[in-house]
Design a protein around this motif. Structure first.
Motif, PDB file in Angstrom:
ATOM      1  N   GLU A  78       0.832  -1.204   0.000  1.00 56.44           N
ATOM      2  CA  GLU A  78       0.000   0.000   0.000  1.00 56.44           C
ATOM      3  C   GLU A  78       0.872   1.263   0.000  1.00 56.44           C
ATOM      4  OE1 GLU A  78      -2.558  -0.331   3.348  1.00 56.44           O
ATOM      5  OE2 GLU A  78      -3.954  -1.735   2.366  1.00 56.44           O
ATOM      6  N   ARG A  79       1.899   1.244   0.828  1.00 52.52           N
ATOM      7  CA  ARG A  79       2.810   2.402   0.886  1.00 52.52           C
ATOM      8  C   ARG A  79       3.550   2.563  -0.451  1.00 52.52           C
ATOM      9  NH1 ARG A  79       6.643   2.202   5.943  1.00 52.52           N
ATOM     10  NH2 ARG A  79       7.189   4.245   5.073  1.00 52.52           N
ATOM     11  N   GLU A  85       2.417   1.747  -3.422  1.00 50.08           N
ATOM     12  CA  GLU A  85       1.489   2.289  -4.408  1.00 50.08           C
ATOM     13  C   GLU A  85       1.209   3.769  -4.174  1.00 50.08           C
ATOM     14  OE1 GLU A  85       0.574   1.046  -7.070  1.00 50.08           O
ATOM     15  OE2 GLU A  85       0.891  -1.103  -6.885  1.00 50.08           O
ATOM     16  N   GLN A  86       1.109   4.152  -2.891  1.00 47.16           N
ATOM     17  CA  GLN A  86       0.888   5.568  -2.576  1.00 47.16           C
ATOM     18  C   GLN A  86       2.091   6.422  -3.012  1.00 47.16           C
ATOM     19  OE1 GLN A  86       0.144   5.546   1.641  1.00 47.16           O
ATOM     20  NE2 GLN A  86      -1.960   4.760   1.433  1.00 47.16           N
ATOM     21  N   VAL A 114       2.203   6.942  -6.797  1.00 47.39           N
ATOM     22  CA  VAL A 114       1.348   8.023  -7.294  1.00 47.39           C
ATOM     23  C   VAL A 114       2.108   9.346  -7.281  1.00 47.39           C
ATOM     24  CG1 VAL A 114      -0.735   9.376  -6.848  1.00 47.39           C
ATOM     25  CG2 VAL A 114      -0.793   6.881  -6.644  1.00 47.39           C
ATOM     26  N   ASP A 115       2.842   9.597  -6.190  1.00 46.69           N
ATOM     27  CA  ASP A 115       3.615  10.846  -6.077  1.00 46.69           C
ATOM     28  C   ASP A 115       4.755  10.880  -7.097  1.00 46.69           C
ATOM     29  OD1 ASP A 115       2.067  11.908  -4.071  1.00 46.69           O
ATOM     30  OD2 ASP A 115       3.296  11.055  -2.457  1.00 46.69           O
TER      31      ASP A 115
END
Length: 286
Positions: free
Chosen positions: A264-265, A267-268, A271-272
Motif C-alpha cells: 500500500e505504501r 502504491e501511494q 502516485v507521487d
C-alpha cells in the motif's frame, strides 16, 4: 532506444546549427560596424572635399579681384603717363613711377592669371575625386543595407532553430519521462511476480540503479535541481523501492500483514512519483 538516439542526433545537429548561427551573427555585427566606420570615413572625406572646393572658389574669387584691381592700376598708370607727358620735363619723375606701376600691374595680372589657371586645373582634377568618393559611399551604404537585411534574416533563422530545438528537446524529454513511467509500472509488476514466486528482495534493484535513479543522481536530471518537483521526487521514488524490497522480505518471512502494508505504501508513493515526473515534464526546464 533507436527513436531516442535519432532525437538526440537531431538535437546535436540543432546545437551545431545554433553555434554556427551565433558565429555568423557575431561576424555580421562586426561587418556592419566596419561598414559604419567606412561610411563615416567617406562622410568625413566628402566634408573635406566640400571644404576644399569652397577654398578653391575663394581663391578663384580672390584671383579675379586681384586681376580686376591690377587692371584698374594699369589704367591709372596709362592715365598718369599721359598726364606726365602733358606736364613736360617737370613730370619726368612721375612718368617713371607710372611706368613702374604699369610693370607691376602687368606682373600682378600675370600672377593672378597663373593662380586662376592652377585653381581651374585643381578644380577640374578634383571633380572626379569627388564623384568617385560619392559613388563609393553610395555603394558602401547599399552593401550596409544588404548586410543589415542579412543580419535580420540570420536572427530570424536563429530564432527558428531555437524554437525547433525547444520542440525536439520537449519531445525527447517527453519520451524519456514516458519511458520512466513505463519502467516504474513494470518494476512494480515485477514486485508482484516476485511475491508470487516467493523471491527475496535481492531480485530487484535499488532506487539509485533504475533508469530514473541514474537520471536523477548521475544524468541530465541535475538540470532540474533548482525545481521543487525535482527535490520532492527523491523521497517517494526511494520509498517505492524500499517498500517493494521490504514487501518481498516480509513475504519470505511469512508476514502477510506487513506485505500488505508495504505494498500500500509502495502504491501511494508511486502516485507521487508519477505526479512529480509529470510536473517536471511540464515545467519547461529543458
Amino acid at each position: 532506444m533507436a527513436s531516442s538516439n535519432k532525437l538526440q542526433d537531431k538535437l546535436n545537429l540543432l546545437d551545431e546549427m545554433e553555434h554556427l548561427f551565433n558565429k555568423m551573427l557575431d561576424n555580421s555585427s562586426l561587418l556592419t560596424q566596419f561598414l559604419n566606420e567606412v561610411d563615416t570615413h567617406f562622410t568625413h572625406s566628402r566634408e573635406e572635399i566640400e571644404n576644399f572646393s569652397d577654398w578653391l572658389k575663394k581663391i578663384k574669387e580672390s584671383a579675379s579681384n586681384i586681376d580686376r584691381l591690377s587692371s584698374q592700376a594699369n589704367l591709372l598708370s596709362i592715365n598718369s603717363a599721359i598726364e606726365a607727358g602733358h606736364i613736360g620735363r617737370e613730370g619726368a619723375g612721375f612718368s617713371v613711377l607710372a611706368q613702374e606701376m604699369k610693370k607691376l600691374s602687368l606682373e600682378i595680372q600675370k600672377q593672378a592669371s597663373s593662380i586662376a589657371s592652377i585653381n581651374n586645373n585643381l578644380g577640374a582634377r578634383f571633380i572626379p575625386v569627388k564623384e568617385t568618393t560619392e559613388k563609393n559611399q553610395e555603394q558602401v551604404q547599399q552593401i550596409k543595407i544588404q548586410v543589415e537585411e542579412g543580419h535580420q534574416n540570420l536572427i530570424s533563422l536563429s530564432e527558428q532553430v531555437n524554437e525547433l530545438k525547444h520542440i525536439f528537446t520537449f519531445i525527447s524529454m517527453q519520451q524519456f519521462f514516458n519511458t520512466v513511467k513505463l519502467d516504474h509500472v513494470l518494476w512494480k509488476e515485477a514486485i508482484y511476480i516476485h511475491l508470487l514466486n516467493n523471491d527475496d528482495e535481492h531480485c530487484v534493484n535499488q532506487h539509485t540503479e533504475c533508469r530514473l535513479g541514474k537520471w536523477y543522481y548521475q544524468g541530465d536530471g541535475r538540470k532540474f535541481a533548482g525545481t521543487e518537483a525535482f527535490r520532492r521526487l527523491e523521497e517517494p521514488h526511494k520509498l517505492v523501492h524500499e517498500c517493494g524490497r521490504l514487501a518481498l522480505s516480509a513475504n519470505i518471512n511469512g508476514d502477510q500483514d506487513a506485505v500488505t502494508q508495504y505494498i500500500e505504501r509502495m502504491e501511494q508513493a508511486s502516485v507521487d512519483v508519477i505526479k512529480y515526473v509529470d510536473v517536471l515534464l511540464n515545467s519547461g526546464t529543458y
